[in-house]
Design a protein around this motif. Structure first.
Motif, PDB file in Angstrom:
ATOM      1  N   MET A   1      26.145  16.214  23.596  1.00 36.67           N
ATOM      2  CA  MET A   1      27.132  15.963  24.652  1.00 36.67           C
ATOM      3  C   MET A   1      26.832  14.659  25.393  1.00 36.67           C
ATOM      4  SD  MET A   1      29.374  18.260  24.303  1.00 36.67           S
ATOM      5  CE  MET A   1      30.325  18.062  25.776  1.00 36.67           C
ATOM      6  N   THR A   2      25.566  14.379  25.633  1.00 33.26           N
ATOM      7  CA  THR A   2      25.214  13.113  26.283  1.00 33.26           C
ATOM      8  C   THR A   2      25.554  11.934  25.377  1.00 33.26           C
ATOM      9  OG1 THR A   2      23.429  14.236  27.465  1.00 33.26           O
ATOM     10  CG2 THR A   2      23.363  11.839  27.413  1.00 33.26           C
ATOM     11  N   THR A   3      25.263  12.063  24.100  1.00 35.04           N
ATOM     12  CA  THR A   3      25.604  11.005  23.147  1.00 35.04           C
ATOM     13  C   THR A   3      27.112  10.816  23.072  1.00 35.04           C
ATOM     14  OG1 THR A   3      23.625  11.517  21.861  1.00 35.04           O
ATOM     15  CG2 THR A   3      25.343  10.233  20.759  1.00 35.04           C
ATOM     16  N   PHE A   4      27.862  11.896  23.031  1.00 38.05           N
ATOM     17  CA  PHE A   4      29.327  11.823  23.024  1.00 38.05           C
ATOM     18  C   PHE A   4      29.831  11.109  24.276  1.00 38.05           C
ATOM     19  CE2 PHE A   4      33.473  13.663  24.133  1.00 38.05           C
ATOM     20  CZ  PHE A   4      34.196  13.354  22.995  1.00 38.05           C
ATOM     21  N   GLY A   5      29.240  11.445  25.414  1.00 34.22           N
ATOM     22  CA  GLY A   5      29.636  10.786  26.662  1.00 34.22           C
ATOM     23  C   GLY A   5      29.341   9.297  26.654  1.00 34.22           C
ATOM     24  N   ILE A   6      28.189   8.928  26.130  1.00 36.09           N
ATOM     25  CA  ILE A   6      27.825   7.509  26.073  1.00 36.09           C
ATOM     26  C   ILE A   6      28.763   6.752  25.138  1.00 36.09           C
ATOM     27  CG2 ILE A   6      26.047   5.879  25.307  1.00 36.09           C
ATOM     28  CD1 ILE A   6      23.951   7.882  26.353  1.00 36.09           C
ATOM     29  N   VAL A   7      29.052   7.341  23.978  1.00 37.88           N
ATOM     30  CA  VAL A   7      29.922   6.677  23.001  1.00 37.88           C
ATOM     31  C   VAL A   7      31.326   6.469  23.578  1.00 37.88           C
ATOM     32  CG1 VAL A   7      31.082   7.010  20.763  1.00 37.88           C
ATOM     33  CG2 VAL A   7      28.635   7.433  20.987  1.00 37.88           C
ATOM     34  N   ASN A   8      31.827   7.401  24.345  1.00 41.95           N
ATOM     35  CA  ASN A   8      33.193   7.335  24.869  1.00 41.95           C
ATOM     36  C   ASN A   8      33.296   6.672  26.240  1.00 41.95           C
ATOM     37  OD1 ASN A   8      34.600   8.547  22.677  1.00 41.95           O
ATOM     38  ND2 ASN A   8      33.648  10.470  23.268  1.00 41.95           N
ATOM     39  N   LEU A   9      32.231   6.091  26.739  1.00 47.49           N
ATOM     40  CA  LEU A   9      32.307   5.371  28.012  1.00 47.49           C
ATOM     41  C   LEU A   9      33.184   4.125  27.852  1.00 47.49           C
ATOM     42  CD1 LEU A   9      28.679   5.395  29.452  1.00 47.49           C
ATOM     43  CD2 LEU A   9      30.699   6.391  30.481  1.00 47.49           C
ATOM     44  N   PRO A  10      33.985   3.821  28.858  1.00 45.26           N
ATOM     45  CA  PRO A  10      34.818   2.618  28.775  1.00 45.26           C
ATOM     46  C   PRO A  10      34.058   1.368  29.234  1.00 45.26           C
ATOM     47  CG  PRO A  10      35.407   3.860  30.725  1.00 45.26           C
ATOM     48  CD  PRO A  10      34.355   4.660  30.002  1.00 45.26           C
ATOM     49  N   VAL A  11      32.953   1.071  28.526  1.00 42.92           N
ATOM     50  CA  VAL A  11      32.136  -0.098  28.877  1.00 42.92           C
ATOM     51  C   VAL A  11      31.815  -0.871  27.602  1.00 42.92           C
ATOM     52  CG1 VAL A  11      31.123   0.922  30.961  1.00 42.92           C
ATOM     53  CG2 VAL A  11      30.015   1.277  28.766  1.00 42.92           C
ATOM     54  N   ASP A  12      31.177  -2.030  27.768  1.00 42.15           N
ATOM     55  CA  ASP A  12      30.810  -2.859  26.624  1.00 42.15           C
ATOM     56  C   ASP A  12      29.743  -2.168  25.771  1.00 42.15           C
ATOM     57  OD1 ASP A  12      32.505  -4.865  27.471  1.00 42.15           O
ATOM     58  OD2 ASP A  12      30.942  -5.864  28.663  1.00 42.15           O
ATOM     59  N   SER A  13      29.621  -2.666  24.543  1.00 41.37           N
ATOM     60  CA  SER A  13      28.654  -2.083  23.600  1.00 41.37           C
ATOM     61  C   SER A  13      27.223  -2.218  24.084  1.00 41.37           C
ATOM     62  CB  SER A  13      28.785  -2.753  22.229  1.00 41.37           C
ATOM     63  OG  SER A  13      30.042  -2.493  21.677  1.00 41.37           O
ATOM     64  N   TRP A  14      26.883  -3.324  24.756  1.00 40.95           N
ATOM     65  CA  TRP A  14      25.498  -3.498  25.198  1.00 40.95           C
ATOM     66  C   TRP A  14      25.143  -2.486  26.283  1.00 40.95           C
ATOM     67  CZ3 TRP A  14      23.985  -4.716  30.135  1.00 40.95           C
ATOM     68  CH2 TRP A  14      24.984  -5.183  30.999  1.00 40.95           C
ATOM     69  N   VAL A  15      26.120  -2.081  27.097  1.00 42.93           N
ATOM     70  CA  VAL A  15      25.861  -1.053  28.113  1.00 42.93           C
ATOM     71  C   VAL A  15      25.633   0.293  27.429  1.00 42.93           C
ATOM     72  CG1 VAL A  15      26.806   0.163  30.107  1.00 42.93           C
ATOM     73  CG2 VAL A  15      27.177  -2.292  29.877  1.00 42.93           C
ATOM     74  N   LYS A  16      26.454   0.589  26.427  1.00 41.48           N
ATOM     75  CA  LYS A  16      26.266   1.835  25.676  1.00 41.48           C
ATOM     76  C   LYS A  16      24.906   1.844  24.972  1.00 41.48           C
ATOM     77  CE  LYS A  16      31.150   2.571  24.723  1.00 41.48           C
ATOM     78  NZ  LYS A  16      32.178   2.732  23.683  1.00 41.48           N
ATOM     79  N   GLY A  17      24.531   0.691  24.408  1.00 32.95           N
ATOM     80  CA  GLY A  17      23.222   0.592  23.761  1.00 32.95           C
ATOM     81  C   GLY A  17      22.086   0.797  24.739  1.00 32.95           C
ATOM     82  N   PHE A  18      22.226   0.220  25.934  1.00 31.30           N
ATOM     83  CA  PHE A  18      21.204   0.386  26.965  1.00 31.30           C
ATOM     84  C   PHE A  18      21.083   1.854  27.367  1.00 31.30           C
ATOM     85  CE2 PHE A  18      19.929   0.521  31.437  1.00 31.30           C
ATOM     86  CZ  PHE A  18      18.724  -0.149  31.370  1.00 31.30           C
ATOM     87  N   MET A  19      22.211   2.519  27.546  1.00 34.22           N
ATOM     88  CA  MET A  19      22.181   3.938  27.930  1.00 34.22           C
ATOM     89  C   MET A  19      21.644   4.797  26.782  1.00 34.22           C
ATOM     90  SD  MET A  19      25.570   4.294  30.233  1.00 34.22           S
ATOM     91  CE  MET A  19      25.017   5.784  31.021  1.00 34.22           C
ATOM     92  N   GLY A  20      21.968   4.431  25.537  1.00 32.85           N
ATOM     93  CA  GLY A  20      21.427   5.156  24.391  1.00 32.85           C
ATOM     94  C   GLY A  20      19.921   5.012  24.293  1.00 32.85           C
ATOM     95  N   MET A  21      19.413   3.800  24.567  1.00 33.33           N
ATOM     96  CA  MET A  21      17.960   3.605  24.578  1.00 33.33           C
ATOM     97  C   MET A  21      17.319   4.426  25.697  1.00 33.33           C
ATOM     98  SD  MET A  21      17.541  -0.475  23.761  1.00 33.33           S
ATOM     99  CE  MET A  21      16.115  -0.529  24.798  1.00 33.33           C
ATOM    100  N   GLY A  22      17.972   4.474  26.841  1.00 29.90           N
ATOM    101  CA  GLY A  22      17.454   5.293  27.941  1.00 29.90           C
ATOM    102  C   GLY A  22      17.390   6.757  27.570  1.00 29.90           C
ATOM    103  N   LEU A  23      18.424   7.232  26.870  1.00 27.91           N
ATOM    104  CA  LEU A  23      18.432   8.625  26.416  1.00 27.91           C
ATOM    105  C   LEU A  23      17.297   8.869  25.430  1.00 27.91           C
ATOM    106  CD1 LEU A  23      19.743  11.442  26.165  1.00 27.91           C
ATOM    107  CD2 LEU A  23      21.224  10.467  24.394  1.00 27.91           C
ATOM    108  N   ALA A  24      17.123   7.960  24.474  1.00 33.97           N
ATOM    109  CA  ALA A  24      16.066   8.123  23.472  1.00 33.97           C
ATOM    110  C   ALA A  24      14.681   8.126  24.116  1.00 33.97           C
ATOM    111  CB  ALA A  24      16.156   7.007  22.434  1.00 33.97           C
ATOM    112  N   PHE A  25      14.446   7.209  25.045  1.00 32.20           N
ATOM    113  CA  PHE A  25      13.146   7.175  25.720  1.00 32.20           C
ATOM    114  C   PHE A  25      12.934   8.408  26.594  1.00 32.20           C
ATOM    115  CE2 PHE A  25      13.207   2.498  24.904  1.00 32.20           C
ATOM    116  CZ  PHE A  25      12.037   2.457  24.156  1.00 32.20           C
TER     117      PHE A  25
END
Length: 94
Positions: free
Chosen positions: A27-51
């Motif tokens: 669900m967190t990954t789904f939320g990050i993927v569907n955020l209305p932001v640039d790809s680098w912001v999604k990547g940053f949030m994905g890295m935060g989730l992974a860490f």
């Protein structure tokens, strides 16, 4: 001397914890993927989730290892005390 048995978790508990983990990550990954932001912001949030997930596993393992170490140390200390008590004869004055 009391022996402590190994704690066994029920199958229902194991399934529930894995289901909750997988649901929360997906669900967190789904939320990050569907955020209305640039790809680098999604990547940053994905890295935060992974860490966050990685550090959570590390913290859980460290806490478990510390608990098991303390349990083993307590059992060794208890065995030493029992040995001393078994060797003590209160009626023998030296």
């Amino acid at each position: 001397m009391q022996t402590t048995g190994t704690q066994k978790d029920s199958l229902a508990w194991i399934i529930q914890t894995w289901a909750a983990f997988l649901l929360s990550i997906s669900m967190t990954t789904f939320g990050i993927v569907n955020l209305p932001v640039d790809s680098w912001v999604k990547g940053f949030m994905g890295m935060g989730l992974a860490f966050s997930v990685g550090s959570t596993f590390t913290l859980a393992k460290t806490t478990r290892d510390l608990h098991e170490t303390r349990k083993i140390t307590a059992r060794i200390d208890e065995a030493k005390v029992e040995k001393l008590l078994s060797q003590h004869d209160p009626l023998n004055f030296k």
